[in-house]
Enzyme design. Structure first.
Site, mmCIF file in Angstrom:
data_model
loop_
_atom_site.group_PDB
_atom_site.id
_atom_site.type_symbol
_atom_site.label_atom_id
_atom_site.label_comp_id
_atom_site.label_asym_id
_atom_site.label_seq_id
_atom_site.Cartn_x
_atom_site.Cartn_y
_atom_site.Cartn_z
ATOM 1 N N GLU A 150 0.833 -1.206 0.000
ATOM 2 C CA GLU A 150 0.000 0.000 0.000
ATOM 3 C C GLU A 150 0.872 1.262 0.000
ATOM 4 O O GLU A 150 1.815 1.362 0.769
ATOM 5 C CB GLU A 150 -0.896 -0.012 1.238
ATOM 6 C CG GLU A 150 -1.831 1.173 1.358
ATOM 7 C CD GLU A 150 -2.625 1.158 2.648
ATOM 8 O OE1 GLU A 150 -3.639 1.873 2.734
ATOM 9 O OE2 GLU A 150 -2.218 0.434 3.590
ATOM 10 N N LYS A 183 -9.876 1.898 -3.314
ATOM 11 C CA LYS A 183 -10.353 1.385 -2.038
ATOM 12 C C LYS A 183 -11.772 1.851 -1.749
ATOM 13 O O LYS A 183 -12.080 3.040 -1.798
ATOM 14 C CB LYS A 183 -9.407 1.825 -0.915
ATOM 15 C CG LYS A 183 -9.699 1.167 0.430
ATOM 16 C CD LYS A 183 -8.645 1.561 1.462
ATOM 17 C CE LYS A 183 -8.875 0.849 2.785
ATOM 18 N NZ LYS A 183 -7.884 1.257 3.806
ATOM 19 N N CYS A 223 -5.572 -3.089 2.788
ATOM 20 C CA CYS A 223 -5.357 -2.920 4.226
ATOM 21 C C CYS A 223 -6.586 -3.298 5.047
ATOM 22 O O CYS A 223 -6.943 -4.458 5.168
ATOM 23 C CB CYS A 223 -4.917 -1.474 4.506
ATOM 24 S SG CYS A 223 -4.256 -1.216 6.174
#
Length: 493
Positions: A259, A315, A367
């Protein structure tokens, strides 16, 4: 509210149960303590008033989150530019507010159910409380009761009904165990045996691997978080990941950077990525986490690729206070913690076409997203492998990265998919379709983890149906207690 010794003993039991639940999760993995914790909460609950039950539930939540999410203090103090007193206050506030979910669950359970068939209704109420915690106020499904059971005898239930079914079975086991040991209800042996023995007859593999494995390299740059977004940190990141990539480019099919591996916008990173691509063999794919900015000046936490890659991912589920700021007009600028770098992201679309890299459809979970079972199941339906890139540097040397990895393992088991996990400083790992760690890199080292994974075909029952069957079952289990209590009240009136 009285302070009778028996009541005080129940409150002490709640605190102990909270600590026990933390011990079921990584890195401790004492999963057998889960039913013990539930038993401590269940015993004597129907002797309490709703208010007393709420206090018992709240103390359980305080103990659970104070012990199990202690990494929040590390994130706020060590990386959030916050002094010790304020970091302690914010962590305490976080813990005490989250504990209200258990207070509310216990109050509602005690207020609207009867003692008859309590073991069934308690397990149902527990899971419905976890569902609320997963989604209410953006959700926080960390330390769900079933999360610690990926290595337990109950693990084979995960592809059937997911983490909520595991939570339901652990809660039911604890309540039945209390009925057996304290009230000598010998009939409870039968459902207990069914819960723990049926997994022996369940399929161990619901999905089918591809004929040939994919060779993968997961890069772990181990860059200091506090320097990452400085000009020096940007240069170091570009040099580190470029060099690590050069070393493995001829050996693998797919290279994964974590990330925001390059702490810069995609437009700034393009020259770096083009130089790296120029040295890649034509059939090698490289994917990386990156920050994108669109024409409307919106920022996205994204995954993009070069080489043998099609598509990108933005995301969908953002971290409050880390990636966006609730009540921004009020809180922005109040303290340094509310002005973290890259805390103004926009969430990606609900439906996104899977990326394709090295000829494989990839289900992305950046994540924090890996802890959401439904989200990952949606990604898995059209993908051969689940890829999660993460920056666990925020956790420091706490237990947070271990818990995060364990939840990634459970997502692999639920969906019958390999999970390839690239993180900034650990724990980088390759997880097989049964949730087992195939390869794992050491934490806090600049390193490359190389290995193989298989793209998987077919769907587990959980991937097909999601969590709805477990939620429905929990609701049906709660119903007898509610109806019995209602009938009792009507008879008295």
């Amino acid at each position: 509210m009285g302070l009778h010794p028996a009541f005080l003993l129940q409150l002490l039991a709640a605190l102990v149960a909270g600590g026990f639940t933390t011990l079921t999760a990584s890195p401790f993995e004492l999963w057998w303590l889960g039913p013990v914790a539930i038993g401590l909460l269940y015993v004597g609950l129907h002797t309490l008033t709703p208010a007393q039950a709420a206090l018992k539930g709240w103390l359980y939540g305080v103990a659970l989150f104070a012990s199990g999410t202690s990494w929040v203090y590390v994130s706020i103090h060590d990386y959030g530019y916050t002094g010790v007193p304020l970091a302690v206050f914010l962590t305490t506030l976080f813990v005490t507010i989250l504990a209200l979910f258990f207070a509310g669950t216990f109050w509602l359970y005690r207020r609207f159910t009867s003692a008859r068939l309590a073991f069934i209704s308690f397990a149902g109420a527990w899971v419905l409380g976890e569902v609320l915690r997963t989604y209410l106020f953006t959700g926080f499904p960390w330390l769900l009761l079933g999360s610690g059971y990926v290595d337990s005898p109950l693990a084979s239930w995960a592809p059937v009904g997911g983490v909520y079914l595991l939570s339901l079975l652990v809660a039911l086991s604890g309540a039945l165990g209390a009925e057996l040991l304290l009230r000598r209800q010998w009939w409870s042996l039968a459902p207990l045996a069914a819960i723990w023995l049926i997994p022996l007859a369940l399929p161990q593999q619901w999905t089918t691997p591809a004929d040939e494995p994919t060779r993968v390299a997961l890069l772990q740059g181990n860059l200091p978080q506090l320097l990452k977004w400085t000009p020096e940190g940007q240069r170091t990141a570009a040099n580190t990941y470029s060099e690590l990539t050069r070393e493995v480019a001829d050996e693998v099919d797919l290279i994964i950077w974590p990330e925001t591996a390059l702490p810069m916008l995609e437009t700034q990173a393009r020259p770096v990525l083009e130089r790296v691509q120029a040295n890649l063999p034509p059939d090698v794919a490289l994917v990386t986490g990156i920050v994108q900015r669109d024409e409307q000046e919106r920022y996205f936490n994204s995954v993009i690729g070069v080489g043998d890659v099609e598509g990108s991912y933005q995301k969908e589920h953002l971290v409050p206070f880390g990636e966006y700021l609730p009540l921004e007009s009020i809180l922005r600028g109040a303290i340094d913690f509310f002005d973290l770098p890259m805390s103004t992201f926009t969430k990606g679309e609900y439906e996104q076409t899977p990326m394709q890299a090295a000829g494989i459809n990839i289900g992305n979970a950046i994540c924090y997203e890996i802890i959401y079972p439904q989200l990952v199941a949606r990604r898995a339906q059209d993908s051969g492998v689940i890829m999660t890139v993460s920056n666990d540097t925020w956790f420091g040397a706490s237990i947070g990265p271990h818990q995060h990895l364990q939840m990634a393992r459970l997502r692999a088991l639920e969906n019958g998919r390999y999970v390839v996990r690239a993180t900034s400083n650990g724990i980088t790992a390759i997880i097989d379709s049964n949730g087992r760690i195939v390869e794992r890199a050491p934490q806090f080292e600049t390193t490359t983890l190389t290995g193989e994974f298989y793209a998987m075909e077919g769907l587990t029952p959980f991937t097909r149906l999601g969590s709805w069957p477990a939620w429905l079952l929990a609701g049906l289990m709660l119903l007898p207690g509610v109806l019995t209590a209602r009938a009792t009240r009507q008879a008295r009136s």
